[in-house]
Design an enzyme around this catalytic site. Structure first.
Site, short mmCIF file in Angstrom:
data_model
loop_
_atom_site.label_atom_id
_atom_site.label_comp_id
_atom_site.label_asym_id
_atom_site.label_seq_id
_atom_site.Cartn_x
_atom_site.Cartn_y
_atom_site.Cartn_z
N MET A 152 -30.95 18.65 4.25
CA MET A 152 -30.64 18.31 2.87
C MET A 152 -30.65 19.55 2.00
O MET A 152 -30.80 19.48 0.77
CB MET A 152 -31.62 17.25 2.34
CG MET A 152 -31.46 15.91 3.03
SD MET A 152 -31.88 14.49 1.99
CE MET A 152 -33.58 14.82 1.59
N HIS A 167 -36.35 25.23 8.41
CA HIS A 167 -34.95 25.01 8.77
C HIS A 167 -34.40 26.17 9.59
O HIS A 167 -33.66 25.98 10.56
CB HIS A 167 -34.08 24.86 7.50
CG HIS A 167 -34.44 23.71 6.63
ND1 HIS A 167 -35.05 23.87 5.40
CD2 HIS A 167 -34.28 22.37 6.79
CE1 HIS A 167 -35.24 22.69 4.84
NE2 HIS A 167 -34.78 21.75 5.67
N GLN A 193 -31.25 7.35 1.35
CA GLN A 193 -32.64 7.38 1.83
C GLN A 193 -33.65 7.55 0.70
O GLN A 193 -34.85 7.61 0.93
CB GLN A 193 -32.84 8.49 2.86
CG GLN A 193 -32.70 9.90 2.36
CD GLN A 193 -32.63 10.89 3.50
OE1 GLN A 193 -31.67 10.93 4.26
NE2 GLN A 193 -33.68 11.70 3.63
#
Length: 272
Positions: free
Chosen positions: A27, A34, A58
């Site tokens: 995201m 990440h 979500q």
């Protein structure tokens, strides 16, 4: 590196890719956690695709969708540094239509994270399935910090017979032990210091178990004692299928902790 914005661009590119494909869905607001996923994908595949998409389905009403950190230019530079081949950055209107075939997460999605955020995992599985269908990866990389999410994605891949290898990746921490999270930026100096009690409690739990303690109650009591000054949402000790345990099972146990710091929820865990 190519930045792709549309479904058509990605599908056309994917048709012409040969060899193994490593996929890292994110995201955005990329951090060292990440980066570790992307680097592992780079080391293990011929082609690497990273998606950057803040998925609205979500987020529950009142959650931080609008405030969620977005750093598109910095994220693209990080991907380029990590030698990503393709970055997929779609708009919401690209990923969703007015009428959607919904994905329903199984019952275990309504415990722990799902108990606090009912329907959250429906949205996670919905977008991950879309991204899997678009990228058709050989390997897909997910962090162990979101342990329940990882378990549900593994189950979805199994249930839908998807030919994808899910690669669980270890939690990346700051030098002082705090698990990396895009939401850490919300913490003020005092909260940032207090948050270290989360990893401290997990390390202590690991030490107790290493010394031979097998009682879940004893381990939980110690965790709560260390975090007594925090707003603890839950402490759970479960097996890899997310069934609650009474006795620690070495090599089949996850200890999960969630605490709140103002409006910010931080989650952490250790896998035994």
């Amino acid at each position: 590196m190519q930045v792709l914005k549309t479904i058509e661009e990605l599908q056309e590119i994917r048709k012409n890719i040969s060899g193994t494909v490593g996929f890292v869905p994110t995201m955005g607001a990329l951090h060292n956690g990440h980066i570790s996923l992307i680097k592992q994908a780079r080391n293990e595949n011929d082609v690497v695709i990273v998606s950057i998409f803040v998925n609205p389905t979500q987020f529950l009403p009142g959650e931080d969708l609008d405030a969620y950190p977005r750093k598109d230019e910095a994220d693209k530079k990080i991907c380029q540094m990590c030698k990503v081949d393709y970055v997929f950055m779609p708009e919401i209107s690209t990923m969703y239509t007015k009428e959607e075939v919904l994905v329903k997460a199984p019952n275990k999605s309504y415990i722990l994270e799902g108990k606090t955020r009912p329907g959250h995992f429906d949205g996670v599985l919905q977008v991950v399935l879309k991204l899997f269908n678009l990228t058709q990866p050989t390997n897909a990389y997910f962090g162990k910090k979101d342990a329940q999410q990882l378990s549900l994605i593994q189950q979805m891949v199994k249930n839908f017979f998807l030919p994808i290898n899910i690669v669980p990746c270890d939690i990346i921490r700051e030098e002082d032990g705090l698990a990396l999270s895009s939401r850490n930026v919300y913490l003020d100096a005092t909260q940032r210091k207090d948050a270290l009690l989360i990893s401290k409690s997990l390390y202590m739990a690991g030490s107790l178990i290493s010394s031979g303690v097998r009682s879940v109650k004893a381990v939980k009591d110690k965790i709560y004692e260390i975090m007594k000054t925090l707003d603890v949402e839950y402490v759970a000790i479960v097996d890899r299928e997310f069934n609650e345990l009474e006795i620690i099972e070495p090599k089949n146990t996850i200890i999960l902790v969630v605490a709140r710091f103002g409006n910010t929820r931080l989650l952490d865990n250790i896998w035994l």
